[in-house]
Design a protein around this motif. Sequence first.
Motif, short mmCIF file in Angstrom:
data_model
loop_
_atom_site.label_atom_id
_atom_site.label_comp_id
_atom_site.label_asym_id
_atom_site.label_seq_id
_atom_site.Cartn_x
_atom_site.Cartn_y
_atom_site.Cartn_z
N SER A 105 0.34 -0.79 0.07
CA SER A 105 -0.15 0.34 0.30
C SER A 105 0.97 1.42 -0.17
O SER A 105 0.28 2.78 -0.78
CB SER A 105 -0.77 0.22 1.17
N ILE A 106 1.62 1.12 0.91
CA ILE A 106 3.22 2.56 0.41
C ILE A 106 3.69 2.41 -0.88
O ILE A 106 3.60 4.00 -1.29
CB ILE A 106 4.29 2.24 1.77
N THR A 107 4.19 1.72 -0.85
CA THR A 107 5.02 1.51 -2.92
C THR A 107 3.81 2.01 -3.61
O THR A 107 3.79 2.96 -4.31
CB THR A 107 4.90 0.27 -2.65
N THR A 108 2.37 1.71 -3.92
CA THR A 108 1.33 2.19 -4.34
C THR A 108 0.81 3.36 -4.20
O THR A 108 1.48 4.04 -5.09
CB THR A 108 -0.04 0.77 -4.33
N SER A 109 1.14 4.46 -3.13
CA SER A 109 0.62 5.87 -2.27
C SER A 109 1.49 5.53 -3.17
O SER A 109 1.47 7.14 -4.23
CB SER A 109 0.67 5.51 -0.96
N ALA A 110 3.11 5.81 -3.06
CA ALA A 110 4.16 6.31 -3.97
C ALA A 110 4.07 6.32 -5.10
O ALA A 110 4.75 7.36 -5.79
CB ALA A 110 4.79 5.76 -2.78
N ASN A 111 4.15 5.76 -5.55
CA ASN A 111 3.18 5.93 -7.10
C ASN A 111 2.75 6.54 -8.04
O ASN A 111 2.71 7.36 -8.97
CB ASN A 111 3.26 3.70 -7.96
N TRP A 112 1.09 6.78 -6.86
CA TRP A 112 0.01 7.78 -7.41
C TRP A 112 0.38 8.78 -7.38
O TRP A 112 0.06 10.12 -7.60
CB TRP A 112 -0.97 6.91 -6.60
N ILE A 113 0.96 9.31 -6.11
CA ILE A 113 1.83 10.21 -5.24
C ILE A 113 3.06 10.90 -7.04
O ILE A 113 2.55 11.73 -7.16
CB ILE A 113 2.70 10.79 -3.78
N GLY A 114 3.38 10.17 -6.94
CA GLY A 114 4.63 10.57 -8.49
C GLY A 114 4.22 11.11 -9.79
O GLY A 114 4.45 11.89 -9.99
N PHE A 116 1.41 11.75 -9.58
CA PHE A 116 0.32 13.02 -9.39
C PHE A 116 1.08 14.41 -10.26
O PHE A 116 1.60 15.00 -10.08
CB PHE A 116 -0.35 13.10 -7.99
N ILE A 117 2.05 14.05 -8.66
CA ILE A 117 3.41 15.18 -9.22
C ILE A 117 3.82 15.49 -10.81
O ILE A 117 3.83 17.02 -10.89
CB ILE A 117 4.78 15.15 -8.72
N VAL A 118 4.03 13.78 -11.19
CA VAL A 118 4.41 14.64 -12.86
C VAL A 118 3.55 14.49 -13.89
O VAL A 118 3.60 16.37 -14.39
CB VAL A 118 5.02 13.28 -13.49
N ALA A 119 1.71 14.56 -13.34
CA ALA A 119 0.73 15.33 -13.83
C ALA A 119 0.54 16.88 -13.65
O ALA A 119 0.12 17.36 -14.93
CB ALA A 119 -0.18 14.90 -13.71
N MET A 120 0.97 17.38 -12.43
CA MET A 120 0.88 18.91 -12.19
C MET A 120 1.93 19.79 -12.88
O MET A 120 1.63 20.52 -13.15
CB MET A 120 1.14 19.09 -10.56
#
Length: 126
Positions: A105-114, A116-120
């Motif tokens: 769950s932590i690695t998945t969250s880190a992936n989605w946060i990354g 999101f940052i790229v998209a922004m």
Amino acid sequence: KSYIATAIVGTVNFLTSILSIFLVDKVGRKSLLLLGALGMFVSMSLAGILIHVFHVDDGENQIVGYIVALLILVFVFNFAFGWGPVAWVVTSEIFPLTIRGVAVSITTSANWIGNFIVAMVTPILL
């Protein structure tokens, strides 16, 4: 034209992801990740060089634009058999059972946060 391009990219992504399911145990995770990364690097490097040298954005070099579009398909192909699916397989296998749920769950969250940052950040950089 954009609908056709979207359909082609989606089809390549889907079919190559299915191919990856059969390759992951035969070829190996590390090999797929390395080969996928190499293919993504080469395709995007060539696309960037072509865009820079031939100024594809001015609309005069239509053939080069089609070559760049083909290189994007090569990128999608390499991502779809390498980093797309295999990264999820690796993250679910590298942790011991006692912490696997929390760790994944932590690695998945880190992936989605990354993501999101790229998209922004990407529109700002363009």
